[in-house]
Design a protein around this motif. Structure first.
Motif, PDB file in Angstrom:
ATOM      1  N   VAL A  67       0.833  -1.209   0.000  1.00  0.00           N
ATOM      2  CA  VAL A  67       0.000   0.000   0.000  1.00  0.00           C
ATOM      3  C   VAL A  67       0.867   1.259   0.000  1.00  0.00           C
ATOM      4  O   VAL A  67       0.634   2.195  -0.777  1.00  0.00           O
ATOM      5  CB  VAL A  67      -0.953  -0.009   1.211  1.00  0.00           C
ATOM      6  CG1 VAL A  67      -1.686   1.327   1.325  1.00  0.00           C
ATOM      7  CG2 VAL A  67      -1.948  -1.138   1.085  1.00  0.00           C
ATOM      8  N   ILE A  68       1.878   1.300   0.858  1.00  0.00           N
ATOM      9  CA  ILE A  68       2.724   2.495   0.952  1.00  0.00           C
ATOM     10  C   ILE A  68       3.509   2.705  -0.337  1.00  0.00           C
ATOM     11  O   ILE A  68       3.613   3.835  -0.843  1.00  0.00           O
ATOM     12  CB  ILE A  68       3.667   2.388   2.156  1.00  0.00           C
ATOM     13  CG1 ILE A  68       2.861   2.362   3.462  1.00  0.00           C
ATOM     14  CG2 ILE A  68       4.653   3.547   2.182  1.00  0.00           C
ATOM     15  CD1 ILE A  68       3.701   2.097   4.700  1.00  0.00           C
ATOM     16  N   ALA A  69       4.064   1.635  -0.902  1.00  0.00           N
ATOM     17  CA  ALA A  69       4.842   1.767  -2.134  1.00  0.00           C
ATOM     18  C   ALA A  69       3.967   2.245  -3.288  1.00  0.00           C
ATOM     19  O   ALA A  69       4.362   3.141  -4.043  1.00  0.00           O
ATOM     20  CB  ALA A  69       5.503   0.436  -2.477  1.00  0.00           C
ATOM     21  N   LEU A  70       2.788   1.663  -3.446  1.00  0.00           N
ATOM     22  CA  LEU A  70       1.886   2.097  -4.514  1.00  0.00           C
ATOM     23  C   LEU A  70       1.480   3.561  -4.334  1.00  0.00           C
ATOM     24  O   LEU A  70       1.424   4.330  -5.299  1.00  0.00           O
ATOM     25  CB  LEU A  70       0.640   1.213  -4.536  1.00  0.00           C
ATOM     26  CG  LEU A  70       0.810  -0.215  -5.058  1.00  0.00           C
ATOM     27  CD1 LEU A  70      -0.479  -1.003  -4.874  1.00  0.00           C
ATOM     28  CD2 LEU A  70       1.223  -0.216  -6.524  1.00  0.00           C
ATOM     29  N   ALA A  71       1.191   3.943  -3.089  1.00  0.00           N
ATOM     30  CA  ALA A  71       0.753   5.314  -2.826  1.00  0.00           C
ATOM     31  C   ALA A  71       1.866   6.321  -3.095  1.00  0.00           C
ATOM     32  O   ALA A  71       1.654   7.341  -3.763  1.00  0.00           O
ATOM     33  CB  ALA A  71       0.257   5.432  -1.386  1.00  0.00           C
ATOM     34  N   LEU A  72       3.058   6.050  -2.583  1.00  0.00           N
ATOM     35  CA  LEU A  72       4.160   6.998  -2.756  1.00  0.00           C
ATOM     36  C   LEU A  72       4.569   7.119  -4.225  1.00  0.00           C
ATOM     37  O   LEU A  72       4.848   8.221  -4.715  1.00  0.00           O
ATOM     38  CB  LEU A  72       5.357   6.558  -1.915  1.00  0.00           C
ATOM     39  CG  LEU A  72       5.167   6.580  -0.387  1.00  0.00           C
ATOM     40  CD1 LEU A  72       6.440   6.111   0.298  1.00  0.00           C
ATOM     41  CD2 LEU A  72       4.779   7.972   0.088  1.00  0.00           C
ATOM     42  N   TYR A  73       4.616   6.000  -4.918  1.00  0.00           N
ATOM     43  CA  TYR A  73       5.037   6.017  -6.320  1.00  0.00           C
ATOM     44  C   TYR A  73       4.018   6.749  -7.192  1.00  0.00           C
ATOM     45  O   TYR A  73       4.375   7.625  -7.998  1.00  0.00           O
ATOM     46  CB  TYR A  73       5.220   4.583  -6.807  1.00  0.00           C
ATOM     47  CG  TYR A  73       5.711   4.464  -8.231  1.00  0.00           C
ATOM     48  CD1 TYR A  73       7.046   4.715  -8.545  1.00  0.00           C
ATOM     49  CD2 TYR A  73       4.850   4.086  -9.253  1.00  0.00           C
ATOM     50  CE1 TYR A  73       7.499   4.591  -9.854  1.00  0.00           C
ATOM     51  CE2 TYR A  73       5.291   3.964 -10.561  1.00  0.00           C
ATOM     52  CZ  TYR A  73       6.631   4.218 -10.852  1.00  0.00           C
ATOM     53  OH  TYR A  73       7.073   4.100 -12.147  1.00  0.00           O
ATOM     54  N   THR A  74       2.742   6.422  -7.028  1.00  0.00           N
ATOM     55  CA  THR A  74       1.712   7.041  -7.849  1.00  0.00           C
ATOM     56  C   THR A  74       1.547   8.516  -7.510  1.00  0.00           C
ATOM     57  O   THR A  74       1.208   9.333  -8.384  1.00  0.00           O
ATOM     58  CB  THR A  74       0.382   6.303  -7.672  1.00  0.00           C
ATOM     59  OG1 THR A  74       0.580   4.895  -7.881  1.00  0.00           O
ATOM     60  CG2 THR A  74      -0.670   6.803  -8.643  1.00  0.00           C
ATOM     61  N   ALA A  75       1.779   8.889  -6.245  1.00  0.00           N
ATOM     62  CA  ALA A  75       1.628  10.283  -5.832  1.00  0.00           C
ATOM     63  C   ALA A  75       2.566  11.197  -6.606  1.00  0.00           C
ATOM     64  O   ALA A  75       2.228  12.366  -6.872  1.00  0.00           O
ATOM     65  CB  ALA A  75       1.879  10.421  -4.332  1.00  0.00           C
ATOM     66  N   ALA A  76       3.742  10.711  -6.984  1.00  0.00           N
ATOM     67  CA  ALA A  76       4.686  11.533  -7.744  1.00  0.00           C
ATOM     68  C   ALA A  76       4.112  11.904  -9.110  1.00  0.00           C
ATOM     69  O   ALA A  76       4.278  13.028  -9.589  1.00  0.00           O
ATOM     70  CB  ALA A  76       6.011  10.793  -7.907  1.00  0.00           C
ATOM     71  N   PHE A  77       3.412  10.979  -9.752  1.00  0.00           N
ATOM     72  CA  PHE A  77       2.803  11.260 -11.049  1.00  0.00           C
ATOM     73  C   PHE A  77       1.548  12.113 -10.893  1.00  0.00           C
ATOM     74  O   PHE A  77       1.280  12.984 -11.725  1.00  0.00           O
ATOM     75  CB  PHE A  77       2.469   9.946 -11.761  1.00  0.00           C
ATOM     76  CG  PHE A  77       3.680   9.128 -12.116  1.00  0.00           C
ATOM     77  CD1 PHE A  77       4.322   9.307 -13.326  1.00  0.00           C
ATOM     78  CD2 PHE A  77       4.184   8.185 -11.233  1.00  0.00           C
ATOM     79  CE1 PHE A  77       5.444   8.559 -13.663  1.00  0.00           C
ATOM     80  CE2 PHE A  77       5.300   7.432 -11.555  1.00  0.00           C
ATOM     81  CZ  PHE A  77       5.929   7.624 -12.769  1.00  0.00           C
TER      82      PHE A  77
END
Length: 342
Positions: A214-224
């Motif tokens: 959850v954290i990895a998906l959220a942090l990565y997608t938040a950049a885009f």
């Protein structure tokens, strides 16, 4: 001799209702052709496999799975059929993708606004976050987060209390959870986790695998998402902002009442793509052992040898999820789009 007023030389206008029915008929025909082609391909592939002596068919979905699923909302045991195992994997995929999407949109919006802040330090930090996170592969970030959660946190015997009732350790995150009394439908009280001699018991427990995904998906997608929000805000003309200032609106009111409603017309279509990517990127959870759809399909494939069928199930499920997300976002896009535009 001139034509009579109100008459046209090109004949009557086509019936609007007839045009709508023709459009629907054309779409239905296209769907039928695509569905028929997909059915033929699947049928042909199964026939080829049978001709080569390879066991094929989707009948295995009714057979006992023979394996357990470590976590999830759907109760599952080894004696239940494969289709229920796939359903549990689907629910686990949604269980990870939905909170990750909410976190990504909220965090990405804040970072996107921060990239346009008047303060140099805020702009620099937000820019550094975007350039760093989006240029590192998601799988690498996922593995690093999983390593941090399982190796750098304290043991379960000495958990870290983040807030009252929230305990974090190598075993995951324990937190209060609403529970219902026996025979009741709705929750009546919260069950609070309690620290014991060996671990934390009670409440809800989130595994380190789930937290890492959850954290990895959220942090990565938040950049885009941040770049999408920044582009949407900058697409609003300067005249709109000056008009809002002339009305005496504060910076927050300008953003909330004038800028963001117009920026959504640019943000929503691009945001749809990011939500679709986030949902499909959740398949990388197999790398850390979280039992989502792809992980369940991989276990089922190794157990039955039905490679084509398991891959077909994955494709159909992800296609259905993507269509649902697209339909929901397109419906929301029609609400924020300019009136009269199609």
């Amino acid at each position: 001799m001139s034509a009579a007023p109100g008459r046209s030389d090109i004949g009557p206008a086509p019936d609007g209702r007839r045009g709508v029915w023709l459009a629907w008929a054309a779409q239905a025909l296209l769907i039928a052709v695509v569905a028929g082609g997909a059915f033929w391909l699947v049928h042909h592939a199964l026939e080829v496999l049978r001709a080569r002596g390879v066991r094929s068919g989707f009948d295995f979905l009714l057979q006992p799975a023979g394996f357990e699923i470590s976590e999830g909302w759907l109760d599952f045991h080894a004696g239940q059929p494969f289709w229920r195992a796939f359903l549990a994997g689907l629910i686990n995929t949604i269980r990870a993708a939905v909170p990750a999407a909410v976190m990504a949109v909220l965090l990405g919006t804040l970072i996107g606004i921060g990239r346009l802040a008047p303060h140099v330090l805020v702009r620099g930090l937000c820019g550094a976050y975007v350039e760093t996170v989006r240029n590192v592969p998601l799988l690498v970030q996922l593995l690093m987060l999983y390593f941090a959660l399982t190796q750098l946190l304290p043991d379960s015997t000495e958990p870290l209390e983040l807030l009252p009732g929230f305990w974090l350790s190598k075993g995951g995150l324990s937190m209060p959870w609403p529970v219902a009394d026996e025979g009741a439908v709705w929750p009546s009280h919260f069950e609070w986790p309690e620290r014991g001699s060996f671990n934390v018991s009670g409440g809800a427990a989130l595994s380190p695998e789930y937290l890492a995904v959850v954290i990895a998906l959220a942090l990565y997608t938040a950049a885009f998402v941040a770049e999408i929000v920044r582009a949407g805000i900058t697409s609003v003309s300067q005249g709109q902002k000056l008009a809002a200032q002339a009305l005496g609106l504060s910076s927050w009111q300008q953003l909330r009442l004038v800028v963001m409603p117009q920026a959504l017309r640019v943000i929503v279509p691009a945001l749809t793509n990011q939500l679709l990517s986030l949902t499909k990127n959740s398949s990388l959870a197999v790398a850390v052992g979280y039992p989502e759809l792809v992980s369940i399909a991989n276990t089922s494939l190794n157990s039955t040898g039905r490679a084509f069928e398991c891959i077909a199930v994955i494709m159909v499920v992800y296609l259905a999820l993507s269509l649902v997300i697209s339909a929901g976002m397109n419906r929301y896009n029609t609400r924020v789009a300019l009136r009269g535009w199609r």
